[in-house]
Design an enzyme around this catalytic site. Structure first.
Site, PDB file in Angstrom:
ATOM      1  N   ASP A 102      58.791 -98.433   6.943  1.00 17.05           N
ATOM      2  CA  ASP A 102      57.451 -98.129   7.456  1.00 17.05           C
ATOM      3  C   ASP A 102      56.924 -99.318   8.276  1.00 17.05           C
ATOM      4  OD1 ASP A 102      55.041 -96.796   7.788  1.00 17.05           O
ATOM      5  OD2 ASP A 102      54.208 -97.487   5.881  1.00 17.05           O
ATOM      6  N   ASP A 116      50.654 -91.169   9.885  1.00 18.19           N
ATOM      7  CA  ASP A 116      49.431 -90.954   9.109  1.00 18.19           C
ATOM      8  C   ASP A 116      48.572 -89.845   9.699  1.00 18.19           C
ATOM      9  OD1 ASP A 116      50.377 -92.930   7.528  1.00 18.19           O
ATOM     10  OD2 ASP A 116      49.024 -94.486   8.295  1.00 18.19           O
ATOM     11  N   GLU A 155      56.534-100.376  13.901  1.00 19.52           N
ATOM     12  CA  GLU A 155      56.285-100.260  15.366  1.00 19.52           C
ATOM     13  C   GLU A 155      56.495-101.595  16.077  1.00 19.52           C
ATOM     14  OE1 GLU A 155      54.229 -99.163  12.902  1.00 19.52           O
ATOM     15  OE2 GLU A 155      55.060 -97.135  13.083  1.00 19.52           O
TER      16      GLU A 155
HETATM   17  C1  GLC Z   1      51.181 -96.610   6.222  1.00 20.25           C
HETATM   18  C2  GLC Z   1      52.156 -95.443   6.083  1.00 20.25           C
HETATM   19  C3  GLC Z   1      51.807 -94.643   4.852  1.00 20.25           C
HETATM   20  C4  GLC Z   1      51.830 -95.554   3.634  1.00 20.25           C
HETATM   21  C5  GLC Z   1      50.899 -96.736   3.827  1.00 20.25           C
HETATM   22  C6  GLC Z   1      51.021 -97.759   2.704  1.00 20.25           C
HETATM   23  O1  GLC Z   1      49.908 -96.157   6.459  1.00 20.25           O
HETATM   24  O2  GLC Z   1      52.146 -94.636   7.227  1.00 20.25           O
HETATM   25  O3  GLC Z   1      52.684 -93.572   4.697  1.00 20.25           O
HETATM   26  O4  GLC Z   1      51.446 -94.833   2.508  1.00 20.25           O
HETATM   27  O5  GLC Z   1      51.227 -97.403   5.039  1.00 20.25           O
HETATM   28  O6  GLC Z   1      52.284 -98.290   2.634  1.00 20.25           O
END
Ligand code: GLC
Length: 770
Positions: free
Chosen positions: A408, A482, A411
């Site tokens: 995650d 998100d 980017e």
């Molecule tokens: C980002 C991710 C989400 C995750 C959060 C905490 O917002 O897109 O899926 O729950 O980070 O790690």
């Protein structure tokens, strides 16, 4: 320019056109693919296209006055002395034609002072005229009858015409809306249908780039880049499917997932704050008889958000705990973010520092920005050694029992302003900067993670990534980031997933129920219905929002939710077949109708229906309060799954859709494998498989392997051909027998009877029981 200085050289399928002091190279990759390249002195390494894709191809090149023509069996490419490119298909229909005029600014009549006034209230003023600093542009004519698809998971509608988009991976927490130009992924593949004729343009350039697809003007569309070489592929073919297959031929297909990966997954930021909360979730799934394959562990399981650590205050013995869950049929997928906490007592940081594995400032110091762990350094994933290092560390999570890894914030997302373009990174063996490497940061992180898991386990890796570039599909599933618990986001999930599918990402999903904002019982229910065939099938939500597990809204919602999870499991063998087909033909599992019926104008803008493979059509409710909807059925005859009623195609019917219904139609004369309702997908082979007939007669090819490792690549798989003739005769043949888990029993469910076949070990044949 005179034609004297305009000429070409031709060697080994590479045609170099020289005009004055400029040149452009056209590489014939295969009859349907021609690469266009103009050297701006930038890196030529492709992160999307791996290996040499060229095949021996018949082609001809000729110069006739001011036009040089390169012709294959599928494409005719014409170049003029300005190095403008026009493309025609095999029947001479124009596909791509250069636009000779000037670009027009949308707000050309507003002066700078007035723009300032408008902006002072916070309104955005399109900066079209300001975008003319583009490094280069490809400007093509736009036909009144031209539609656009692809571009990955951008916001908005299925047909991208009339909108503009940027390719610059960005963490975007605000509610995603159709005017957003960019999100987490950059997949610069544009598919067009011009007067009914399909083509594709794949711009393989990782620098920031821009598409204007008829927003500025209905006369032209534009691709413009901020930097990099001009490097694009022209894709042709008889059908849109052919063109999509060309694209996956170049950038790769999604490898076959493990079977369990097609089952239901539950996630929430916060579960892993506490072992007992995880236990409670798994208990409830058991108690309510809801299928469950995996629980995702968000950032809370780590020690102070340090990657490759496990907080043993929260989980006394992670390995023992994960093993106990696995025994109950549930896997754990922990998250990893790229940011490595700047902490002198933290081994990973120390190691990365010592080895010079982090991105750097221009002055050579380590680049630091803030993410969840606070101040953090960012692995330089473009360096193959860094990818290996990262991959090896993944073993820590796998040794603790993780069944996959969620990557995650890649980017990469940063909290203290964006990472500057001049941050020093590596492009394989060359020094580079974030300006070039930004859009492939997530790609390289996912690739490192995939290889780490593959090396450590030998199984088909499960990686889920938020950021991606063209080609990341070879290494990871993706989710759309998100989203929010908004009806609009449920609506958008269909075009997003269908365009992701056409862009190579056959294995993709949205956060079911919505990530941010508070879901409602109706929205959650309609979401699980609409997402029933979403290849990645995960409910995920944010820390601060209302809980959205299947049971939180009481028995009515729970019963409906369970009914649809069970229905999903019935379709898992079909989905697995679709994935197997996708590895062969490069076509997505979840499909926009336009892919299957490109000649049908009605479906070229269809946002609220989708197909699964060639045979299943789904028309969910995606509007609040709606309990009936129009369903368009394309050419052919269709059978409603729940009632068996047959409908003629090329018409719109009105379907009654109370909260517990999802309209699903099966193409008449189809056989579908019909899986079992189980609470967990087993790694053991199924003993029985059932095929259901819809219509009067059909043939179906079914694929089976161990659903776990790579042995299928050595021929360890089975292929079955099931046939039912109009007279009701049916047969089951094992047309490839390489896996010893062949079914003992195969049932064929005809309209009026069930025919059971038993496997005869001696003859290796299926014999119908009398
Ligand atoms: C980002 C991710 C989400 C995750 C959060 C905490 O917002 O897109 O899926 O729950 O980070 O790690």
């Amino acid at each position: 320019m005179t034609t004297d200085s305009f000429d070409f050289t031709d060697s080994n399928q590479q045609v170099q056109v020289v005009s004055g002091n400029k040149s452009m190279t056209f590489s014939v990759i295969k009859p349907e693919i021609v690469q266009v390249f103009q050297d701006y002195g930038k890196s030529t390494h492709s992160y999307a296209v791996e290996g040499n894709k060229s095949v021996d191809t018949k082609y001809a090149v000729a110069k006739d006055g001011d036009v040089i023509t390169i012709k294959t069996d599928a494409l005719t490419v014409k170049v003029d002395p300005q190095l403008h490119v026009d493309v025609y298909d095999a029947n001479n229909h124009p596909l791509v034609v250069h636009y000779d005029g000037q670009r027009e600014s949308i707000n050309q009549n507003i002066d700078a002072a007035h723009k300032k006034i408008v902006r002072s209230e916070g309104h955005e003023v399109a900066a079209v005229d300001e975008a003319s600093h583009a490094y280069y542009e490809v400007l093509n004519q736009l036909d009144d009858d031209e539609q656009f698809y692809g571009l990955g998971g951008k916001t908005g509608f299925l047909n991208k015409r009339g909108y503009e988009y940027d390719n610059w991976n960005t963490d975007e927490p605000r509610p995603h809306i159709e005017s957003f130009t960019h999100l987490y992924k950059s997949i610069p593949i544009l598919f067009g249908i011009k007067q009914g004729h399909p083509y594709g343009l794949f711009f393989d350039n990782t620098y920031r780039s821009h598409f204007d697809l008829g927003k500025e003007s209905s006369k032209y569309y534009v691709y413009a880049a901020d930097d990099g070489n001009l490097n694009y592929y022209i894709l042709g073919g008889d059908t849109l499917k052919d063109v999509v297959a060309d694209y996956t031929y170049l950038t790769g297909v999604v490898p076959l997932p493990q079977r369990w990966m097609l089952g239901y997954q539950q996630s929430r930021w916060g579960y892993s704050m506490d072992q007992s909360r995880v236990e409670e979730i798994v208990d409830k799934f058991e108690q309510y008889h809801l299928p469950l394959e995996a629980v995702h562990f968000d950032i809370d399981y780590m020690k102070g958000y340090r990657v490759f650590t496990w907080d043993t205050d929260k989980f006394a013995d992670p390995k023992a705990f994960l093993t106990s869950l696995r025994k109950r049929g549930v896997r754990v997928i922990p998250i990893l973010d790229p940011g490595v906490k700047q902490d002198d007592d933290y081994e990973i940081y120390q190691e990365g520092l010592k080895k010079g594995y982090f991105a750097k400032n221009k002055d050579g110091s380590v680049y630091i920005n803030r993410v969840w762990p606070g101040k953090s350094a960012f692995p330089d994933f473009g360096n193959p050694d860094v990818r290996k290092w990262w991959g090896k560390h993944c073993k820590f999570l796998l040794d603790n029992g993780a069944a996959g890894i969620w990557t995650d914030m890649n980017e990469p997302a940063t909290f203290d302003g964006d990472m500057p373009d001049d941050v020093v990174m590596t492009d394989e063996d060359q020094p580079s900067t974030a300006k070039m490497m930004h859009n492939v940061y997530g790609h390289n992180m996912a690739k490192a993670t995939y290889n780490g898991i593959k090396n450590a386990t030998g199984k088909r890796p499960y990686v889920i990534t938020r950021a991606a570039y063209a080609g990341t599909q070879k290494y990871s599933t993706v989710w759309t980031g998100d989203n929010q618990s908004l009806w609009h986001h449920l609506q958008m999930s269909i075009p997003q997933l269908c365009n992701l599918g056409m862009s190579g990402f056959s294995y993709a999903g949205t956060d079911i129920g919505g990530f941010s904002a508070d879901t409602t019982p109706e929205l959650l229910t309609r979401w699980i219905e609409a997402a029933l065939f979403s290849p990645l099938f995960r409910n995920h939500s944010a820390l601060q929002v209302r809980n959205q597990e299947p049971w939180v809204f009481g028995k009515h919602v729970l019963d409906i939710y369970r009914k649809f999870l069970n229905l999903r499991y019935r379709f898992i063998p079909y989905l697995y077949d679709c994935f197997h087909n996708e590895t062969q033909d490069g076509l997505p599992v979840m499909r926009a109708l336009v892919l299957n019926y490109p000649d049908d104008r009605t479906v070229r803008n269809m946002n609220d229906e989708y197909m699964v493979g060639d045979d299943v059509l789904v028309a969910p409710i995606v509007q609040q309060g709606q309990t009936a909807r129009a369903v368009y059925l394309p050419k052919g005859q269709w059978i409603a799954l729940d009632t068996g009623v047959e409908y003629a195609g090329q018409t719109t019917i009105l379907a009654n859709v109370p909260l517990d219904k999802l309209p699903i139609f099966i193409k008449k004369n189809t056989l579908l494998p019909w899986g079992q309702e189980v609470e967990h997908i087993s790694d053991q082979p199924d003993k029985t498989m059932t095929f259901r007939l819809f219509g009067d007669a059909a043939t179906y090819t079914h694929y089976q392997d161990d659903g776990v490792d790579f042995n299928y690549q050595n021929g360890e798989y089975n292929e079955y051909t099931v046939t039912v003739s109009t007279s009701g005769d049916c047969s089951v043949d094992l047309t490839h027998h390489g896996y010893d888990g062949q079914y003992k029993t195969v049932n064929v469910q005809l309209n009026d009877q069930l025919v059971t076949f038993k496997y005869d070990d001696k003859t290796a044949k299926y014999v119908a029981e009398k």
